[in-house]
Design a protein around this motif. Structure first.
Motif, PDB file in Angstrom:
ATOM      1  N   GLN A   1     -26.383 -82.601 -17.004  1.00 29.24           N
ATOM      2  CA  GLN A   1     -25.961 -81.674 -15.949  1.00 29.24           C
ATOM      3  C   GLN A   1     -24.532 -81.968 -15.510  1.00 29.24           C
ATOM      4  OE1 GLN A   1     -27.456 -79.031 -15.023  1.00 29.24           O
ATOM      5  NE2 GLN A   1     -26.108 -78.428 -13.346  1.00 29.24           N
ATOM      6  N   LEU A   2     -24.143 -83.251 -15.527  1.00 37.18           N
ATOM      7  CA  LEU A   2     -22.766 -83.606 -15.180  1.00 37.18           C
ATOM      8  C   LEU A   2     -21.784 -82.956 -16.145  1.00 37.18           C
ATOM      9  CD1 LEU A   2     -20.755 -85.301 -13.498  1.00 37.18           C
ATOM     10  CD2 LEU A   2     -21.106 -87.164 -15.149  1.00 37.18           C
ATOM     11  N   THR A   3     -22.076 -83.003 -17.448  1.00 36.14           N
ATOM     12  CA  THR A   3     -21.158 -82.377 -18.410  1.00 36.14           C
ATOM     13  C   THR A   3     -21.178 -80.852 -18.275  1.00 36.14           C
ATOM     14  OG1 THR A   3     -22.845 -82.409 -20.167  1.00 36.14           O
ATOM     15  CG2 THR A   3     -21.320 -84.276 -20.058  1.00 36.14           C
ATOM     16  N   VAL A   4     -22.325 -80.298 -17.872  1.00 34.51           N
ATOM     17  CA  VAL A   4     -22.362 -78.851 -17.611  1.00 34.51           C
ATOM     18  C   VAL A   4     -21.358 -78.495 -16.518  1.00 34.51           C
ATOM     19  CG1 VAL A   4     -23.749 -76.942 -16.713  1.00 34.51           C
ATOM     20  CG2 VAL A   4     -24.759 -78.523 -18.348  1.00 34.51           C
ATOM     21  N   VAL A   5     -21.384 -79.233 -15.407  1.00 38.99           N
ATOM     22  CA  VAL A   5     -20.517 -78.879 -14.285  1.00 38.99           C
ATOM     23  C   VAL A   5     -19.057 -79.226 -14.569  1.00 38.99           C
ATOM     24  CG1 VAL A   5     -22.418 -79.088 -12.653  1.00 38.99           C
ATOM     25  CG2 VAL A   5     -20.918 -81.029 -13.016  1.00 38.99           C
ATOM     26  N   ILE A   6     -18.816 -80.268 -15.379  1.00 44.57           N
ATOM     27  CA  ILE A   6     -17.439 -80.534 -15.803  1.00 44.57           C
ATOM     28  C   ILE A   6     -16.939 -79.365 -16.644  1.00 44.57           C
ATOM     29  CG2 ILE A   6     -15.985 -82.004 -17.260  1.00 44.57           C
ATOM     30  CD1 ILE A   6     -17.708 -84.373 -16.384  1.00 44.57           C
ATOM     31  N   GLY A   7     -17.805 -78.862 -17.529  1.00 47.23           N
ATOM     32  CA  GLY A   7     -17.435 -77.693 -18.323  1.00 47.23           C
ATOM     33  C   GLY A   7     -17.132 -76.482 -17.463  1.00 47.23           C
ATOM     34  N   ILE A   8     -17.943 -76.281 -16.416  1.00 47.42           N
ATOM     35  CA  ILE A   8     -17.714 -75.155 -15.500  1.00 47.42           C
ATOM     36  C   ILE A   8     -16.377 -75.313 -14.786  1.00 47.42           C
ATOM     37  CG2 ILE A   8     -18.524 -74.094 -13.348  1.00 47.42           C
ATOM     38  CD1 ILE A   8     -21.398 -74.704 -14.298  1.00 47.42           C
ATOM     39  N   LEU A   9     -16.113 -76.514 -14.254  1.00 49.70           N
ATOM     40  CA  LEU A   9     -14.882 -76.738 -13.490  1.00 49.70           C
ATOM     41  C   LEU A   9     -13.642 -76.578 -14.372  1.00 49.70           C
ATOM     42  CD1 LEU A   9     -13.282 -77.553 -11.011  1.00 49.70           C
ATOM     43  CD2 LEU A   9     -13.764 -79.966 -11.557  1.00 49.70           C
ATOM     44  N   ILE A  10     -13.627 -77.225 -15.532  1.00 47.98           N
ATOM     45  CA  ILE A  10     -12.444 -77.130 -16.409  1.00 47.98           C
ATOM     46  C   ILE A  10     -12.232 -75.696 -16.865  1.00 47.98           C
ATOM     47  CG2 ILE A  10     -11.482 -77.823 -18.644  1.00 47.98           C
ATOM     48  CD1 ILE A  10     -12.727 -80.564 -18.212  1.00 47.98           C
TER      49      ILE A  10
END
Length: 444
Positions: free
Chosen positions: A143-152
């Motif tokens: 989920q952390l990489t999901v939200v990093i993907g969303i932010l970037i």
């Protein structure tokens, strides 16, 4: 309890690489938000086609879930992750080069296949390689990489906002970069020791478990895995998940997956520009709001990772369902007044979701199913999640056109129902091995 030691750096490394599938999920999930204003001009999208262009990712994800379980059981978890990475890369290029609406939607559907495969396989793989006391935190990395993907992706969308009418092509085409990184990393991953044991490759499974921990960890883990697999020789296809002994766990997994989407938060992610346009905010400011929401999402996902193995799964899920119900009622009031202060309450809603329903649902789905049906049951649960996501994002433009801000009352009601379900049906799973959970879940 086990007294073995564990190689935390190695576990973190393989968990993070597997979770890069989540980054690509975040990319395809978020890129549409920034691209929609451009796509509306390029292809003249109505509310119907706006919803379908957004939601067709979920239809592809459903197809991806249907094939991922079979691939994971026949060829291994690693092969499924490699295939998902290739599909991500090719679909990014296809969307960027699409000459018309229909070919763009076809490309987004194919992207959804990769998203669906990774959304099921990444958490399952991480759960299968992680020791019990680290599993919640490691699965939450997805989920952390999901939200990093969303932010970037939101930051990239914002930086491209003034690049002319074809800016959307760059938004989608840049997805080839994280796809290539994921593909390269997945080549390095070891296979799941639980899958290797299932297909009789005991020596390889033992070697990987010794890299994850030590000889004691490998011995204890192998004993539990083999006992679990040897005591049940029933079928592991789709028929297996309706057996009386496992059906309660499957139903719980499906309901949680559907609730994670129908709670409504993803309309805030996917339709941020549309929501803020309704109160007169400029296009540039709309895209800036997506960045703010992405930052909040990232911060509170990290908070969730710190809490999921300490507070446990159930308290966080209850906090998420109850908190969202209250915040949605306030959002209706703010939108009705045309107040730009609604952004604070939307960010609060994102924060509540990010530290509760978003990561913890994936943790529970990855751990409540017995070993022998984990792949197929995870497929069904995640397929249900994507079906719910399609319904949510496809219907929102039409509902918002008709009911405006009152649409959020619908999501508040769903959150209250979810709170009741979690209170009565969810049992705490923290700190137990996957094998221990088989008897625990079956006992309830």
């Amino acid at each position: 309890m086990q007294h073995a030691s564990h190689n935390s750096k190695y576990i973190l490394g393989i968990s993070f690489i597997s979770a890069l599938g989540g980054y690509l999920f975040g990319f395809d999930f978020a890129v549409i938000s920034g691209a929609l204003p451009f796509l509306q001009q390029q292809f003249g999208l109505s509310a119907y086609w706006e919803g379908f262009a957004t939601g067709c990712l979920a239809l592809g994800a459903i197809a991806g879930c249907l094939v991922a379980g079979g691939i994971a059981d026949r060829y291994g978890r690693k092969m499924g992750l490699l295939l998902a990475a290739v599909i991500f890369g090719l679909s990014s290029l296809a969307m960027a080069c699409a000459p018309d609406r229909n070919l763009f939607i076809a490309g987004r559907f194919v992207a959804g296949i990769g998203v669906g495969m990774a959304s099921m396989l990444s958490p399952m793989y991480i759960a299968e390689v992680s020791p019990a006391h680290l599993r919640g935190r490691m699965v939450a990395i997805n989920q952390l990489t999901v939200v990093i993907g969303i932010l970037i992706t939101n930051l990239v969308n914002y930086s491209l906002r003034n690049n002319g009418p074809d800016a959307w092509r760059w938004m989608f085409g840049l997805g080839i970069i994280p796809s290539a990184i994921f593909l390269g990393g997945a080549v390095w991953l070891p296979e799941s020791p639980r899958w290797l044991t299932k297909v009789g490759r005991i020596a390889e499974a033992t070697a990987i478990l010794e890299k994850i921990g030590d000889v004691d960890h490998a011995r204890i883990s192998m004993a539990g895995i083999r006992q679990s697999q040897e005591t049940d020789h029933t079928r592991t296809g789709f028929k297996a998940i309706v057996q009386e002994s496992v059906l309660p766990a499957v139903v719980i997994g499906v309901v949680l997956a559907v609730f994670q989407q129908l709670c409504g938060i993803n309309v805030v992610f996917n339709y941020t520009p549309r929501i803020f346009a309704s109160i007169g905010v400029s296009q540039s400011e709309q895209l800036l709001q997506t960045v703010f929401l992405g930052v909040v999402n990232l911060v509170f996902t990290i908070v969730a990772m710190l809490l999921v193995d300490k507070l446990g799964r159930k308290p966080l899920m209850l906090f998420g369902a109850g908190g969202l119900a209250i915040l949605y009622v306030i959002v209706v009031s703010m939108l009705g007044q045309g107040s730009t202060h609604v952004s604070w309450y939307l960010m609060a809603a994102i924060g509540v979701y990010a530290m509760s329903l978003a990561p913890v649902t994936w943790v529970l789905i990855s751990e409540i199913f017995p070993n022998r049906i984990r792949a197929v049951a995870s497929s069904v649960a995640v397929l249900s999640l994507w079906a719910a996501y399609f319904i949510l994002v496809f219907t929102f433009p039409v509902l918002f056109e008709k009911f405006k801000d009152n649409t959020f009352y619908i999501y508040a009601t769903i959150c209250l129902l979810g709170f009741v379900f979690i209170w009565f049906k969810i049992k705490e799973t923290k700190g137990k091995t996957l094998e221990e959970l088989e008897g625990f879940i079956a006992g309830h």
